[in-house]
Motif scaffolding. Structure first.
Motif, mmCIF file in Angstrom:
data_model
loop_
_atom_site.group_PDB
_atom_site.id
_atom_site.type_symbol
_atom_site.label_atom_id
_atom_site.label_comp_id
_atom_site.label_asym_id
_atom_site.label_seq_id
_atom_site.Cartn_x
_atom_site.Cartn_y
_atom_site.Cartn_z
ATOM 1 N N SER A 143 0.763 -1.326 0.036
ATOM 2 C CA SER A 143 -0.015 -0.111 -0.086
ATOM 3 C C SER A 143 0.659 1.360 -0.029
ATOM 4 N N ASN A 144 2.103 1.314 0.759
ATOM 5 C CA ASN A 144 3.049 2.502 0.671
ATOM 6 C C ASN A 144 3.587 2.707 -0.676
ATOM 7 N N VAL A 145 3.517 1.602 -1.320
ATOM 8 C CA VAL A 145 4.186 1.744 -2.766
ATOM 9 C C VAL A 145 3.286 2.353 -3.649
ATOM 10 N N GLU A 146 1.954 2.058 -3.450
ATOM 11 C CA GLU A 146 1.023 2.716 -4.179
ATOM 12 C C GLU A 146 0.968 4.152 -3.800
ATOM 13 N N VAL A 147 0.851 4.496 -2.588
ATOM 14 C CA VAL A 147 0.785 5.981 -2.326
ATOM 15 C C VAL A 147 2.146 6.556 -2.822
ATOM 16 N N THR A 148 3.210 5.968 -2.708
ATOM 17 C CA THR A 148 4.439 6.943 -3.163
ATOM 18 C C THR A 148 4.517 7.127 -4.824
ATOM 19 N N LEU A 149 4.016 5.999 -5.278
ATOM 20 C CA LEU A 149 3.998 6.449 -6.778
ATOM 21 C C LEU A 149 2.803 7.299 -7.297
ATOM 22 N N GLN A 150 1.841 7.292 -6.492
ATOM 23 C CA GLN A 150 0.666 8.387 -6.752
ATOM 24 C C GLN A 150 1.313 9.855 -6.356
ATOM 25 N N LEU A 151 2.053 9.845 -5.504
ATOM 26 C CA LEU A 151 2.655 11.001 -4.914
ATOM 27 C C LEU A 151 3.636 11.771 -5.893
ATOM 28 N N ALA A 152 4.625 10.559 -6.561
ATOM 29 C CA ALA A 152 5.276 10.860 -7.560
ATOM 30 C C ALA A 152 4.826 11.542 -8.807
ATOM 31 N N GLU A 153 3.378 10.795 -9.156
ATOM 32 C CA GLU A 153 2.757 11.398 -10.151
ATOM 33 C C GLU A 153 2.473 12.848 -9.996
ATOM 34 N N ILE A 154 1.919 13.020 -8.667
ATOM 35 C CA ILE A 154 1.564 14.481 -8.320
ATOM 36 C C ILE A 154 2.752 15.431 -8.355
ATOM 37 N N ALA A 155 3.599 15.005 -7.864
ATOM 38 C CA ALA A 155 4.996 15.934 -7.877
ATOM 39 C C ALA A 155 5.532 16.160 -9.307
ATOM 40 N N TYR A 156 5.260 15.238 -10.134
ATOM 41 C CA TYR A 156 5.584 15.436 -11.701
ATOM 42 C C TYR A 156 4.550 16.436 -12.221
ATOM 43 N N GLN A 157 3.239 16.087 -11.985
ATOM 44 C CA GLN A 157 2.348 17.082 -12.630
ATOM 45 C C GLN A 157 2.286 18.378 -12.227
ATOM 46 N N HIS A 158 2.847 18.711 -10.888
ATOM 47 C CA HIS A 158 3.035 20.250 -10.542
ATOM 48 C C HIS A 158 4.294 20.781 -10.585
ATOM 49 N N GLY A 159 5.309 20.065 -10.838
ATOM 50 C CA GLY A 159 6.813 20.695 -10.701
ATOM 51 C C GLY A 159 7.472 20.066 -12.104
ATOM 52 N N GLY A 160 7.156 19.082 -12.748
ATOM 53 C CA GLY A 160 7.664 18.808 -13.876
ATOM 54 C C GLY A 160 8.926 18.116 -13.649
ATOM 55 N N PRO A 161 9.894 17.796 -14.409
ATOM 56 C CA PRO A 161 11.251 16.801 -14.196
ATOM 57 C C PRO A 161 12.237 17.750 -13.246
ATOM 58 N N LEU A 162 12.743 16.814 -12.364
ATOM 59 C CA LEU A 162 13.630 17.361 -11.555
ATOM 60 C C LEU A 162 12.882 17.566 -10.184
ATOM 61 N N SER A 163 11.512 17.548 -10.318
ATOM 62 C CA SER A 163 10.721 17.541 -8.828
ATOM 63 C C SER A 163 11.353 16.479 -7.624
ATOM 64 N N CYS A 164 11.017 16.887 -6.709
ATOM 65 C CA CYS A 164 11.448 15.808 -5.397
ATOM 66 C C CYS A 164 10.498 15.145 -4.701
ATOM 67 N N LEU A 165 10.650 14.034 -4.490
ATOM 68 C CA LEU A 165 10.057 12.921 -3.480
ATOM 69 C C LEU A 165 10.562 12.443 -2.565
ATOM 70 N N GLN A 166 10.422 12.790 -1.156
ATOM 71 C CA GLN A 166 11.176 12.046 -0.299
ATOM 72 C C GLN A 166 10.461 10.728 0.083
ATOM 73 N N THR A 167 11.100 9.817 0.639
ATOM 74 C CA THR A 167 10.893 8.278 0.820
ATOM 75 C C THR A 167 11.467 7.797 1.944
ATOM 76 N N LYS A 168 11.098 6.693 2.849
ATOM 77 C CA LYS A 168 11.818 6.416 3.749
ATOM 78 C C LYS A 168 11.697 4.545 3.174
ATOM 79 N N ILE A 169 12.973 3.952 3.256
ATOM 80 C CA ILE A 169 13.047 2.555 3.072
ATOM 81 C C ILE A 169 12.086 1.742 3.981
#
Length: 460
Positions: A143-169
């Motif tokens: 489930s955390n993977v799904e959330v992370t991928l959704q947030l990655a998509e949102i980060a790209y939508q609003h910031g384009g390439p080189l937008s940042c997403l933090q994650t914890k292993i």
């Protein structure tokens, strides 16, 4: 009204903090650049009167040691006394709105647009993590993977390439499993061998079972590596910057193995996966140099998020309980010396290797450290628009640094927590306890906020 006036009267000594900081550029003769982090009008022009007053009140509350030490207990007690409904009405327009982007894509979009208007980029921080002793739950990690991928998509939508997403292993692999891996990979050659093996798997190779793990643990490890692979590949496809957060020292060796393995698989042409370097630790400089050498040995790009760190007090307690040497620096000044040394060294590596091989984010609320980084960039000919040395602060704090840097053309990110109120606030309360030195040191910012309020209401 009496309370508001008392706030407005607070800071008449802001100029004593130094209006202008100067550093000379070696790029052009007789040229001197001025950066002022005391410019409250620029810093808070985008905020309403109510938002400025809220920021002052919240940061003032964050300066009380009792509240910081007991924030989680206060939150839990308040929930029992007031109930979730009433507590949400109190906390959402105050603490939550000050530090959190929201809990749905629309609120995250609104925050991203607000930041974009002042030239600040979004760095999304999902409140997903676990510690040792938590029951391994593969469904939760998936489930955390799904959330992370959704947030990655949102980060790209609003910031384009080189937008940042933090994650914890630890959001993707059991902390208990990571602890076992950390303890068995203290030797440098074993460390590198494990990195190479994991990187090969994430690049499309086959899984190699680990001899010291049992059958079930190897199954969990393979599933965990598959999750890391899916997150890394997705971030690479969107040309994001995936920033792996540091955690406790007993997990960090395994976390570094995971981050460097992902770098080996996905940093072939540029830094996609970045590790975090916590400079409150005595070995921060040696660690970043060693991990930089690992990426050079693999022939891939290196990305580093450089922070002072958020687990200092717990690390000191653990060292006493475990009867081992304290891994942390003895003072804030000592930490700052390590921080500045790490930043200066890595900015030199950026200049030597070029932007496609080495990038760093200077994540700091310390004005002196930021100014030293700016000076180093200028002396080495690194332009703000190169997007190779960038800056970051926590959303809702240090706007006097963030906005001023953005107005001067530097690339600046705000680390923005995302999630529901009752998921994020316990996470923030833990961060508050660990970041007491930072939160107690907001007097400078409260002074500037009060000065801005006084200017707006009283005209001076």
């Amino acid at each position: 009204m009496v309370y508001l006036v008392s706030v407005l009267r607070l800071p008449r000594l802001v100029r004593n903090h130094g209006v202008f900081y100067r550093f000379s550029s070696t790029l052009t003769s007789n040229q001197e650049k001025e950066i002022s982090f005391a410019d409250h009008r620029t810093a808070y022009a985008h905020l309403s009167h109510a938002e400025i007053l809220r920021a002052w009140i919240v940061l003032k509350l964050c300066s009380f040691d009792f509240l910081l030490q007991n924030s989680l207990k206060v939150l839990e007690t308040s929930q029992r006394v007031f109930g979730k409904g009433l507590l949400e009405k109190i906390l959402r327009p105050t603490l939550y709105d000050q530090f959190v982007a929201g809990d749905d894509p629309q609120s995250l979009k609104e925050t991203a647009n607000k930041l974009k208007q002042i030239g600040v980029k979004l760095m999304i921080l999902p409140s997903l993590e676990e510690d040792i002793g938590h029951k391994s739950d593969q469904n939760r990690y998936n489930s955390n993977v799904e959330v992370t991928l959704q947030l990655a998509e949102i980060a790209y939508q609003h910031g384009g390439p080189l937008s940042c997403l933090q994650t914890k292993i630890t959001a993707l692999i059991s902390a208990d499993l990571l602890l076992k891996i950390a303890e068995r990979n203290r030797d440098e050659e074993n460390h590198f061998r494990t990195i190479s093996t994991w990187a090969n798997y994430m690049a499309g190779g086959s899984f190699t079972p680990v001899s010291y793990l049992d059958k079930q643990e190897n199954i969990e490890l393979e599933m965990g590596l598959e999750r890391l692979k899916s997150v890394g590949a997705f971030a690479s496809g969107l040309q994001l910057r995936l920033l792996v957060d540091g955690e406790f020292t007993y997990l960090n060796r395994a976390i570094s193995i995971a981050a460097l393995s992902m770098a080996g698989a996905f940093n072939q042409t540029r830094p996609v996966v970045w590790n975090t370097y916590q400079c409150y630790l005595k070995d921060a400089f040696d660690k970043i140099c060693a991990e930089f050498d690992v990426t050079r040995r693999m022939g891939v790009g290196f990305g580093a998020k450089i922070v002072r760190g958020a687990y200092l007090e717990r690390e000191r307690i653990l060292s006493v309980e475990g009867n081992y040497p304290d891994p942390t620096n003895p003072s804030y000044e000592a930490t700052s010396a390590v921080y500045d040394r790490v930043v200066q060294h890595m900015v030199e590596q950026v200049a030597a290797l070029g932007g496609q091989r080495c990038n760093v984010i200077v994540a700091s609320h310390n004005e002196t450290s930021v100014l030293k980084a700016l000076s180093k960039m200028e002396s080495l000919g690194i332009l703000p628009t190169d997007n190779t040395v960038v800056f970051g602060q926590i959303y809702g704090m240090a706007s006097n640094i963030t906005v001023k840097l953005a107005s001067e053309g530097y690339i600046v990110y705000n680390s923005v927590p995302y999630g529901s109120l009752f998921d994020v606030l316990p996470y923030l309360s833990r961060r508050a306890t660990e970041n007491r030195a930072v939160l107690k040191g907001t007097r400078r910012e409260r002074t500037l906020l009060a000065r801005e309020l006084r200017t707006r209401f009283l005209g001076f």
